[in-house]
Design a protein around this motif. Structure first.
Motif, short mmCIF file in Angstrom:
data_model
loop_
_atom_site.label_atom_id
_atom_site.label_comp_id
_atom_site.label_asym_id
_atom_site.label_seq_id
_atom_site.Cartn_x
_atom_site.Cartn_y
_atom_site.Cartn_z
N TRP A 35 0.60 -1.13 -0.29
CA TRP A 35 0.16 0.06 -0.18
C TRP A 35 1.06 0.89 -0.23
O TRP A 35 0.23 2.27 -0.61
CB TRP A 35 -1.22 -0.30 1.09
CG TRP A 35 -2.19 -1.16 1.79
CD1 TRP A 35 -2.02 -2.02 0.76
CD2 TRP A 35 -2.85 -1.03 2.17
NE1 TRP A 35 -3.75 -2.87 1.13
CE2 TRP A 35 -3.56 -2.21 2.68
CE3 TRP A 35 -2.77 -0.42 3.64
CZ2 TRP A 35 -5.09 -2.66 3.07
CZ3 TRP A 35 -4.03 -0.44 4.29
CH2 TRP A 35 -4.75 -2.13 4.16
N ASP A 70 -3.97 6.13 8.60
CA ASP A 70 -5.28 5.01 8.21
C ASP A 70 -6.07 4.68 8.91
O ASP A 70 -6.45 3.61 9.25
CB ASP A 70 -4.62 4.11 7.23
CG ASP A 70 -6.45 3.99 5.84
OD1 ASP A 70 -7.04 4.62 6.29
OD2 ASP A 70 -6.55 2.24 5.17
N THR A 122 -4.24 -8.25 14.00
CA THR A 122 -5.11 -6.90 13.69
C THR A 122 -6.91 -7.47 13.05
O THR A 122 -7.69 -8.07 13.23
CB THR A 122 -4.83 -7.66 11.65
OG1 THR A 122 -4.96 -8.51 11.15
CG2 THR A 122 -2.91 -7.57 11.40
N ALA A 123 -7.68 -6.61 12.65
CA ALA A 123 -9.05 -6.14 12.60
C ALA A 123 -9.00 -6.95 11.56
O ALA A 123 -10.34 -7.60 10.77
CB ALA A 123 -8.92 -4.99 11.89
N THR A 124 -8.01 -7.13 9.91
CA THR A 124 -8.37 -8.61 9.23
C THR A 124 -9.28 -9.88 9.76
O THR A 124 -9.69 -11.00 9.48
CB THR A 124 -7.39 -8.90 8.41
OG1 THR A 124 -6.90 -7.49 7.66
CG2 THR A 124 -7.08 -9.84 6.86
N TYR A 150 -14.53 -2.52 2.31
CA TYR A 150 -12.96 -3.03 2.47
C TYR A 150 -13.00 -3.81 4.34
O TYR A 150 -13.56 -2.92 4.77
CB TYR A 150 -12.24 -1.71 2.71
CG TYR A 150 -10.78 -2.50 2.39
CD1 TYR A 150 -10.36 -3.41 1.62
CD2 TYR A 150 -9.99 -2.74 3.50
CE1 TYR A 150 -9.21 -4.06 1.25
CE2 TYR A 150 -8.70 -2.62 3.81
CZ TYR A 150 -8.29 -3.92 2.93
OH TYR A 150 -7.39 -4.32 2.86
N HIS A 151 -13.01 -4.62 4.37
CA HIS A 151 -12.40 -5.03 5.70
C HIS A 151 -11.67 -5.45 5.83
O HIS A 151 -11.41 -6.92 6.82
CB HIS A 151 -13.70 -6.35 5.78
CG HIS A 151 -15.71 -5.81 5.97
ND1 HIS A 151 -15.90 -4.42 6.76
CD2 HIS A 151 -15.29 -5.55 4.79
CE1 HIS A 151 -17.21 -4.80 6.18
NE2 HIS A 151 -17.45 -5.28 5.47
N GLY A 152 -11.03 -5.25 5.59
CA GLY A 152 -8.89 -6.05 5.39
C GLY A 152 -8.93 -7.12 4.21
O GLY A 152 -9.53 -7.30 3.08
N GLU A 209 -19.97 -2.88 8.23
CA GLU A 209 -19.27 -1.45 8.46
C GLU A 209 -20.81 -0.41 8.33
O GLU A 209 -21.52 -0.68 7.97
CB GLU A 209 -18.60 -0.49 7.46
CG GLU A 209 -17.09 -0.56 7.40
CD GLU A 209 -16.00 0.28 6.96
OE1 GLU A 209 -15.51 0.64 7.75
OE2 GLU A 209 -16.10 0.39 5.69
N ASN A 214 -14.67 3.17 3.82
CA ASN A 214 -14.04 2.41 2.18
C ASN A 214 -13.56 3.70 0.94
O ASN A 214 -12.83 3.72 0.14
CB ASN A 214 -13.28 1.32 2.68
CG ASN A 214 -12.39 1.48 3.80
OD1 ASN A 214 -11.39 1.43 3.64
ND2 ASN A 214 -12.54 0.83 4.72
N ASP A 242 -17.94 -4.11 11.89
CA ASP A 242 -16.77 -4.02 11.44
C ASP A 242 -17.17 -2.26 12.12
O ASP A 242 -16.97 -1.68 11.61
CB ASP A 242 -16.72 -4.15 10.46
CG ASP A 242 -14.84 -4.36 10.10
OD1 ASP A 242 -14.38 -3.15 10.91
OD2 ASP A 242 -14.40 -4.51 8.95
N THR A 244 -13.94 -1.27 12.88
CA THR A 244 -12.91 -0.79 12.36
C THR A 244 -12.40 0.87 12.94
O THR A 244 -11.19 1.03 13.48
CB THR A 244 -12.18 -1.38 11.32
OG1 THR A 244 -11.57 -3.05 12.04
CG2 THR A 244 -10.49 -1.91 11.58
N HIS A 245 -13.03 1.08 11.27
CA HIS A 245 -12.61 2.88 11.03
C HIS A 245 -13.81 3.63 11.93
O HIS A 245 -13.91 4.85 12.09
CB HIS A 245 -13.14 2.93 9.81
CG HIS A 245 -11.22 2.89 8.97
ND1 HIS A 245 -11.52 3.32 7.35
CD2 HIS A 245 -10.19 2.48 9.55
CE1 HIS A 245 -10.33 2.68 7.01
NE2 HIS A 245 -9.82 1.88 8.34
N LYS A 269 -6.84 -1.49 14.16
CA LYS A 269 -6.04 -0.45 14.32
C LYS A 269 -5.51 0.25 15.36
O LYS A 269 -5.18 0.08 16.59
CB LYS A 269 -7.13 0.05 13.38
CG LYS A 269 -6.27 -0.82 11.82
CD LYS A 269 -7.34 0.66 10.65
CE LYS A 269 -7.10 -0.66 9.60
NZ LYS A 269 -7.25 1.17 7.92
#
Ligand SMILES: Cc1ncc(COP(=O)(O)O)c(C=O)c1O
Length: 429
Positions: A35, A70, A122-124, A150-152, A209, A214, A242, A244-245, A269
């Motif tokens: 990335w 991120d 990880t979140a993934t 996007y979820h990883g 989410e 994302n 999810d 995460t964000h 994260k």
């Protein structure tokens, strides 16, 4: 204009270029993780130090960081309580619990309302585990996701809906099986499509989410979450949220802010202050069903867990982050800063600005789902804006146009972005 900015970047970052040239000798794409190839300068700034809301590169240039890894550094870079915990951890990894584990479990339960937790790195990993557990409990093959979610690096989630068919997302690298076998993709905010997909009886869980983040931020329409919960319950489908964000929404994410009632909740994260950490929350009912599922091996080679998951170091970091950095009161400081950011962008452009707690984004047209948001993206324009900001000391995410506020972010940091952004818009128009 991009060429001129690239030249300006090269002139200001000769040592970063030397670092990059060296890294190209041993690293795939010259970066530690693919990335990082996406940064707009053509090569990334090589970090000398990251502290609070500032990143300084090896050329001595200081940046106001609104990208914050991120979201990995939403607690600010290297927060003192986390550094303190890392200095004297109760070991690093032992495959045994420390006292921090139950503390973190209790704190996550208090914040998000789910009573039982397990940890990942990880979140993934939290998402992958959630999908396994959902398939185990329901005996169903498929996962429902939103187009352009996007979820990883979760195989099932690289899917989009095209004319009612689920197909692989463009660029999907080496998918293990045709994604149509594992996934049904529908548009976010489309209750009819959700209902039709759930009615097939094939869907083990919805991985959602609460607001998409994302493809820029896409907020749920009024009533969407009520419909999602009612329909998943009616069709025996588990709801995995999810956060995460969307943890940006408040100390308990959107789940607490909007009174959502997920069966499983994933996060990663920011909760470890930047130290690899992930967590999966389970409702009491899910826990009961998991423990009574015959023949499911959760303790060895059943596909749940990881040697380093729940290690002492990451739990110490989570305890320090949740206990002393991202405390409940922090959002009272960071949400108004995101508002200030959004107001600044609105004042100088007619682009669409969306905010979710301490996170704000602009895009070039309104969008009510991932496909519309994808259609509204403009990679060339985004690159110019990112590069322009980078050359004037402001980092925003290299993906879309996201800015995130940490406890260490100041009003002056936000105003610096507004000033630079105004200059970029005027250079374009
Ligand atoms: C919503 C969401 N979930 C999960 C992930 C995966 O996080 P990680 O790459 O840290 O595993 C991401 C990463 O961007 C994400 O945006």
């Amino acid at each position: 204009m991009i060429q001129a900015e690239l030249e300006r970047f090269r002139t200001a970052h000769p040592r970063c270029l030397v670092e990059h040239a060296r890294a190209r000798g041993s690293l795939f794409g010259g970066v530690p993780m693919p990335w990082m190839m996406l940064w707009a300068g053509g090569y990334p700034v090589a970090v000398a130090e990251a502290s609070g809301s500032r990143v300084t590169c090896v050329d001595g240039v200081e940046f106001v960081d609104l990208c914050l890894g991120d979201t990995g550094a939403m607690a600010g870079h290297a927060p003192a309580p986390v550094l303190e915990a890392l200095r004297a951890p109760r070991g690093i990894t032992t495959m045994l619990p420390t006292e921090d584990a139950a503390w973190v479990g209790e704190e996550l339960a208090r914040r998000f309302g789910l009573p039982r937790w397990l940890f990942t790195l990880t979140a993934t990993d939290a998402n992958r585990t959630a999908l396994r557990l959902a398939r185990q409990l329901t005996g169903r093959p498929k996962v429902l996701v939103y187009s352009y979610c996007y979820h990883g690096s979760v195989d099932e989630a690289f899917a989009v809906s095209e004319g009612g068919r689920t197909v692989s997302r463009a660029g999907n690298v080496g998918p293990p099986v045709d994604v149509a076998q594992t996934t049904t993709a529908v548009e976010f905010n489309d209750v009819g499509a959700l209902e039709a997909a759930l009615a097939t009886g094939e869907i083990a869980c919805v991985l959602a989410e609460p607001a998409m983040t994302n493809m820029g931020i896409v907020l749920p329409e009024p009533g969407y979450h009520e419909a999602l919960r009612e329909l998943t319950r009616r069709h025996g489908t588990l709801l995995v949220v999810d956060e995460t964000h969307t943890f940006s929404a408040g100390p308990g994410g959107c789940t607490a802010a909007w009174a959502l009632e997920p069966d499983l909740l994933t996060i990663g994260k920011a909760i470890g202050g930047g130290v690899p950490s992930g967590a999966l929350g389970l409702s009491a009912e899910v826990e009961r069903r998991l423990l009574s599922a015959e023949g499911a091996d959760y303790v060895d080679t059943g596909g749940v867990g990881g040697t380093l998951a729940g290690n002492a170091l990451s739990l110490a970091a989570m305890r320090a982050t949740l206990g002393a950095v991202l405390t409940d009161d922090v959002w009272e400081h960071t949400i108004p800063l995101a508002e200030r950011f959004a107001d600044g962008v609105r004042a100088v452009s007619e682009w669409s600005v969306t905010q979710l707690g301490c996170r704000a984004e602009y895009r070039f047209a309104e969008a009510r789902n991932g496909t519309e948001a994808h259609a509204a993206s403009n990679p060339e324009l985004e690159r110019y804006l990112h590069l322009h900001a980078l050359n004037r000391g402001v980092l925003i995410t290299p993906f879309h146009n996201m800015a995130l506020m940490a406890p260490t972010t100041t009003a002056a940091d936000v105003d610096r972005h507004t000033e630079v952004f105004a200059e970029a818009v005027s250079s374009l128009t």
